[in-house]
Design a protein around this motif. Structure first.
Motif, PDB file in Angstrom:
ATOM      1  N   ALA A 125      46.614 -25.679  -2.740  1.00 30.59           N
ATOM      2  CA  ALA A 125      47.479 -24.665  -3.349  1.00 30.59           C
ATOM      3  C   ALA A 125      46.898 -24.229  -4.674  1.00 30.59           C
ATOM      4  CB  ALA A 125      48.887 -25.213  -3.552  1.00 30.59           C
ATOM      5  N   LEU A 126      47.034 -22.966  -4.974  1.00 24.01           N
ATOM      6  CA  LEU A 126      46.610 -22.421  -6.261  1.00 24.01           C
ATOM      7  C   LEU A 126      47.782 -22.456  -7.238  1.00 24.01           C
ATOM      8  CD1 LEU A 126      44.494 -19.330  -5.135  1.00 24.01           C
ATOM      9  CD2 LEU A 126      43.656 -21.538  -5.930  1.00 24.01           C
ATOM     10  N   ALA A 191      33.698 -18.807  -8.522  1.00 27.29           N
ATOM     11  CA  ALA A 191      34.902 -18.348  -9.227  1.00 27.29           C
ATOM     12  C   ALA A 191      36.166 -18.759  -8.487  1.00 27.29           C
ATOM     13  CB  ALA A 191      34.856 -16.826  -9.391  1.00 27.29           C
ATOM     14  N   ASP A 192      36.118 -18.749  -7.159  1.00 25.83           N
ATOM     15  CA  ASP A 192      37.273 -19.199  -6.379  1.00 25.83           C
ATOM     16  C   ASP A 192      37.527 -20.688  -6.586  1.00 25.83           C
ATOM     17  OD1 ASP A 192      37.557 -16.639  -5.344  1.00 25.83           O
ATOM     18  OD2 ASP A 192      36.197 -17.059  -3.674  1.00 25.83           O
ATOM     19  N   ARG A 196      41.324 -22.698  -8.785  1.00 27.76           N
ATOM     20  CA  ARG A 196      42.280 -23.705  -8.328  1.00 27.76           C
ATOM     21  C   ARG A 196      42.752 -24.617  -9.450  1.00 27.76           C
ATOM     22  NH1 ARG A 196      39.123 -27.641  -4.230  1.00 27.76           N
ATOM     23  NH2 ARG A 196      41.226 -28.537  -4.147  1.00 27.76           N
ATOM     24  N   PHE A 197      42.123 -24.532 -10.618  1.00 29.27           N
ATOM     25  CA  PHE A 197      42.510 -25.350 -11.758  1.00 29.27           C
ATOM     26  C   PHE A 197      43.298 -24.504 -12.745  1.00 29.27           C
ATOM     27  CE2 PHE A 197      38.448 -27.047 -10.205  1.00 29.27           C
ATOM     28  CZ  PHE A 197      38.882 -28.304  -9.792  1.00 29.27           C
ATOM     29  N   LYS A 198      44.347 -25.107 -13.316  1.00 35.16           N
ATOM     30  CA  LYS A 198      45.192 -24.397 -14.267  1.00 35.16           C
ATOM     31  C   LYS A 198      44.457 -24.243 -15.589  1.00 35.16           C
ATOM     32  CE  LYS A 198      49.927 -24.373 -15.996  1.00 35.16           C
ATOM     33  NZ  LYS A 198      51.224 -25.106 -16.021  1.00 35.16           N
ATOM     34  N   ALA A 199      44.491 -23.045 -16.127  1.00 40.53           N
ATOM     35  CA  ALA A 199      43.786 -22.772 -17.383  1.00 40.53           C
ATOM     36  C   ALA A 199      44.497 -23.444 -18.550  1.00 40.53           C
ATOM     37  CB  ALA A 199      43.705 -21.263 -17.616  1.00 40.53           C
TER      38      ALA A 199
END
Length: 212
Positions: A125-126, A191-192, A196-199
């Motif tokens: 999940a993104l 980039a994809d 998936r990691f929260k900034a």
């Protein structure tokens, strides 16, 4: 018989009876104390001063577990390139405002890949994206929040999808696509992987200060 002697004898008999009654009362009180004594003593905790010898302890009976290894940082897997007969690493992206529909549709895609023999490299999940809908009043320039829309995204990453199977696979996905859910397929890139990691901009700023 002398009357004085009779009086002395009668008083002696009375005193002896009184002494006998007193003795009986004393014996009764002593017996009551002896009966009550052990009962009150039995209610006391006699085991406070006795060693327990590990009673109630069980940790020494459980075998020692091996120390847990520290989780390694997630590393990006090498991206497989496409060939003449197979596609490379593809990302099937499902997005929508209803989290239940998005989750169920991504599970359907995963199950379909298992039935068709399509290899699923990853399924994740993104981070949820939030968008505020602003509305301006009829009279005035002040804006206020009318609604908050949350976009939920799921990724089913495919590997080595057969080129002849791809049209049939996409046709089945589009026919079973629920309303309000968007579907897109694209080649996986670096980039994809970072999406998936929260900034965390505050952490990035601190790391930049340390490196500087």
């Amino acid at each position: 018989m002398n009357p004085i002697f009779r009086k002395l004898q009668a008083s002696f008999i009375l005193h002896s009876r009184a002494l006998d009654q007193a003795a009986l009362l004393l014996r009764a009180s002593v017996s009551v104390q002896l009966i009550q004594g052990p009962l009150t003593f039995a209610n006391e905790r006699q085991y406070r001063t006795m060693p327990t010898h590990g009673i109630g302890r069980y940790k020494h009976l459980i075998p020692k577990e091996a120390p847990k290894k520290k989780k390694e940082r997630l590393q990006m897997k090498p991206i497989k390139m496409a060939t003449d007969t197979e596609y490379g690493t593809l990302n099937v992206k499902v997005s929508g405002y209803d989290m239940i529909l998005v989750e169920h549709y991504s599970q359907y895609i995963h199950n379909l890949c298992n039935r068709l023999g399509v290899k699923v490299a990853e399924s994740y999940a993104l981070p949820t994206k939030t968008m505020e809908v602003m509305v301006m009043a009829e009279q005035g320039t002040k804006m206020y929040i009318d609604a908050i829309l949350k976009t939920h995204e799921r990724i089913v990453q495919l590997s080595q999808l057969n080129a002849t199977l791809c049209p049939i696979f996409m046709e089945v996905l589009l026919k079973n696509q629920p309303e309000g859910v968007q579907l897109s397929v694209k080649q996986h890139t670096e980039a994809d992987y970072l999406d998936r990691f929260k900034a965390r901009p505050e952490l990035a700023g601190l790391m930049a200060q340390i490196n500087y």
